[in-house]
Design an enzyme around this catalytic site. Structure first.
Site, short mmCIF file in Angstrom:
data_model
loop_
_atom_site.label_atom_id
_atom_site.label_comp_id
_atom_site.label_asym_id
_atom_site.label_seq_id
_atom_site.Cartn_x
_atom_site.Cartn_y
_atom_site.Cartn_z
N SER A 204 0.89 -1.28 0.03
CA SER A 204 0.03 0.08 0.05
C SER A 204 0.86 1.05 0.04
O SER A 204 1.98 1.12 0.38
CB SER A 204 -0.78 -0.10 1.26
OG SER A 204 -1.40 1.11 1.31
N TYR B 191 -1.74 -0.02 10.87
CA TYR B 191 -1.82 -0.40 9.25
C TYR B 191 -0.71 -0.14 8.53
O TYR B 191 -0.23 -0.89 7.84
CB TYR B 191 -3.15 0.30 9.11
CG TYR B 191 -3.34 -0.17 7.35
CD1 TYR B 191 -3.86 -1.40 7.04
CD2 TYR B 191 -3.42 0.86 6.36
CE1 TYR B 191 -4.06 -1.84 5.69
CE2 TYR B 191 -3.50 0.48 5.09
CZ TYR B 191 -3.87 -0.84 4.80
OH TYR B 191 -4.15 -1.24 3.50
P1 NDP Z 1 -11.80 -5.55 0.47
O1 NDP Z 1 -12.26 -5.40 1.77
O2 NDP Z 1 -12.80 -5.37 -0.47
O3 NDP Z 1 -11.08 -7.04 0.56
C1 NDP Z 1 -10.44 -7.83 1.34
C2 NDP Z 1 -10.51 -9.31 0.93
O4 NDP Z 1 -9.55 -9.83 1.90
C3 NDP Z 1 -11.82 -9.63 0.99
O5 NDP Z 1 -11.91 -10.87 0.18
C4 NDP Z 1 -11.41 -10.60 2.28
O6 NDP Z 1 -12.24 -12.05 2.36
C5 NDP Z 1 -10.02 -11.02 2.45
N1 NDP Z 1 -9.63 -11.08 3.99
C6 NDP Z 1 -9.25 -9.97 4.74
N2 NDP Z 1 -9.16 -10.75 6.09
C7 NDP Z 1 -8.87 -11.92 5.71
C8 NDP Z 1 -8.87 -12.92 6.62
N3 NDP Z 1 -8.33 -13.13 8.14
N4 NDP Z 1 -8.51 -14.13 6.16
C9 NDP Z 1 -8.67 -14.50 4.83
N5 NDP Z 1 -9.20 -13.51 3.86
C10 NDP Z 1 -9.30 -12.23 4.50
O7 NDP Z 1 -10.43 -4.61 0.34
P2 NDP Z 1 -9.56 -4.56 -0.81
O8 NDP Z 1 -9.84 -5.49 -2.08
O9 NDP Z 1 -9.47 -3.16 -0.91
O10 NDP Z 1 -8.03 -4.71 -0.13
C11 NDP Z 1 -7.26 -6.13 -0.48
C12 NDP Z 1 -5.70 -5.64 -0.20
O11 NDP Z 1 -5.40 -4.47 -0.67
C13 NDP Z 1 -5.57 -5.81 1.38
O12 NDP Z 1 -4.40 -6.32 1.54
C14 NDP Z 1 -5.27 -3.94 1.42
O13 NDP Z 1 -4.77 -3.71 2.66
C15 NDP Z 1 -4.71 -3.64 0.15
N6 NDP Z 1 -5.02 -2.18 -0.23
C16 NDP Z 1 -6.26 -1.50 -0.45
C17 NDP Z 1 -6.22 -0.33 -0.92
C18 NDP Z 1 -7.49 0.43 -1.03
O14 NDP Z 1 -7.71 1.49 -0.91
N7 NDP Z 1 -8.66 -0.18 -0.96
C19 NDP Z 1 -4.91 0.46 -1.07
C20 NDP Z 1 -3.98 -0.29 -0.87
C21 NDP Z 1 -3.87 -1.53 -0.32
P3 NDP Z 1 -13.20 -12.52 3.53
O15 NDP Z 1 -13.83 -11.16 4.40
O16 NDP Z 1 -14.19 -13.38 2.81
O17 NDP Z 1 -12.15 -13.27 4.51
C1 8X3 Z 2 -4.98 1.57 1.64
C2 8X3 Z 2 -4.79 3.16 1.45
O1 8X3 Z 2 -4.23 5.32 2.27
O2 8X3 Z 2 -6.22 4.18 3.23
O3 8X3 Z 2 -3.92 0.84 1.94
O4 8X3 Z 2 -3.87 3.62 3.67
S1 8X3 Z 2 -4.80 4.09 2.70
#
Ligand code: NDP
Ligand code: 8X3
Length: 252
Positions: A139, A152
Site C-alpha cells: 500500500s 496499518y
Molecule cells: P476488501 O475489503 O474489498 O477485500 C479484502 C479481502 O481480503 C476480502 O476478500 C476478504 O475476504 C479478505 N480477507 C481479509 N481478512 C482476511 C482473513 N483474515 N482471512 C482471509 N481473507 C481475509 O479490500 P481490498 O480489496 O481493498 O483489499 C485488498 C488488499 O489491498 C488488502 O491487503 C488491502 O490492505 C490492500 N490495499 C487496499 C487499498 C484500498 O484503498 N482499497 C489500497 C492499498 C492496499 P473475507 O472477508 O471473505 O475473508
Molecule cells: C489503503 C490506502 O491510504 O487508506 O492501503 O492507507 S490508505
C-alpha cells in the site's frame, strides 16, 4: 494452462484479479472466509470462462488452517504458477494512544502473519512451476506513515520489507517477487476499516475518482505477463487525484 492462487478473492482487488485472470484463461484457486461468496464466484467464473476454479475457505490468521488447506490440495491442484497475496485489511483509524489493541492484533495477524503463512505453505508447490511469481499487495501506507495510520501502516511497511527479503532469498529458485502498492481504491476496504459505517466509508472517495479493483487487477496482470527475464520489483499506483498518502486534490 497456468494457475493463479489469489487470497482475499471474495471482494475488491482480489475479486477483480479473479475476474481478470479467469478471462485470460488461467485456472484459479480463490480464498477467503466468506464461503457463499467463494461458491458464487466458482459458479460464475468457471462457466463463463471455461476454466477450473477451486475455492479454499480459511482465515489467513489461522496458521494450522492455512497449512492444512494447502498441504491437502489434490494432485490436480499441485501446480501453481502465481501467488497473489492480497487478503488484508485496515481496522480503525485512531491515534496510537486511543486505538483498539485488538484491531492492531487483527491487522498484524492478517496482513503480516497471514501473508507469511500462505507463502511458506505454498512455496513447495510454487517451486515446481516453470515460471513462479509471488505478487504481494502492499500500500502507499507502506511507503509513508500518515496520522492515525500507525499499525496499518506498520503492517504494510512489513509487506514492503518482506517482499524485498523474499526477492533476495528466493532468487536462487528463480521466483519473481513483485510488490504492488495501491493508493485509495474503492472496494469494501473503508467499510471494513470503519466497521460498517457507510457514510464514513463513502467520504473517503468523495470528490475524487479513486482507483477501482479492476485498475489494480489490470496492473497485476501486466506484471504477471512480462517476459520470463523481466520482473517488476516495486510498483506504486494511485489515482490522478492522489499524489501520495498526504496529498489529495478534489475533482473540479
Ligand atoms: P476488501 O475489503 O474489498 O477485500 C479484502 C479481502 O481480503 C476480502 O476478500 C476478504 O475476504 C479478505 N480477507 C481479509 N481478512 C482476511 C482473513 N483474515 N482471512 C482471509 N481473507 C481475509 O479490500 P481490498 O480489496 O481493498 O483489499 C485488498 C488488499 O489491498 C488488502 O491487503 C488491502 O490492505 C490492500 N490495499 C487496499 C487499498 C484500498 O484503498 N482499497 C489500497 C492499498 C492496499 P473475507 O472477508 O471473505 O475473508
Ligand atoms: C489503503 C490506502 O491510504 O487508506 O492501503 O492507507 S490508505
Amino acid at each position: 494452462m497456468k494457475t493463479v492462487f489469489i487470497t482475499g478473492a471474495t471482494s475488491g482487488i482480489g475479486k477483480a484479479c479473479a475476474g481478470k485472470f479467469a478471462k485470460e484463461k488461467y485456472n484459479l484457486i480463490i480464498t477467503g472466509r466468506r464461503k457463499e461468496r467463494l461458491d458464487a464466484l466458482v459458479k460464475e467464473l468457471s462457466s463463463e470462462n471455461n476454466i477450473k476454479v477451486l475455492p479454499l475457505c480459511f482465515d489467513v490468521q489461522d496458521r494450522k488452517a492455512v497449512f492444512s488447506a494447502i498441504e491437502n490440495l489434490s494432485p490436480e491442484w499441485q501446480r501453481v504458477d502465481i501467488l497473489i497475496n492480497n487478503a488484508g485489511l485496515a481496522l480503525g483509524k485512531d491515534a496510537f494512544d486511543e486505538a483498539d489493541i485488538n484491531d492492531w492484533d487483527t491487522m498484524l495477524n492478517s496482513n503480516v502473519h497471514g501473508l507469511l503463512y500462505v507463502t511458506r505453505a505454498l512455496l513447495p508447490i510454487l517451486k515446481k512451476s516453470a515460471a513462479p511469481h509471488i505478487i504481494n499487495i502492499g500500500s502507499t501506507a507502506g511507503k509513508e506513515v500518515y496520522e492515525n495510520g500507525n499499525v496499518y501502516c506498520a503492517s504494510k511497511f512489513a509487506v514492503d520489507a518482506i517482499s524485498k527479503a523474499m526477492r533476495i532469498d528466493l532468487l536462487k529458485h528463480g521466483i519473481k517477487v513483485t510488490a504492488i502498492h495501491p493508493g485509495a481504491a474503492e472496494t469494501e476496504f473503508s467499510l471494513v476499516r470503519f466497521k460498517g459505517n457507510q457514510p464514513k466509508a463513502d467520504a473517503v472517495y468523495q470528490d475524487i475518482k479513486p482507483l477501482s479493483g479492476a485498475d489494480i487487477a489490470d496492473t497485476i496482470f501486466y506484471c504477471a505477463s512480462l517476459p520470463p527475464h523481466v520482473c517488476i520489483n516495486d510498483l506504486v499506483i494511485t489515482c490522478l487525484h492522489q499524489a501520495n498518502s498526504f496529498y489529495m486534490s478534489k475533482k473540479s
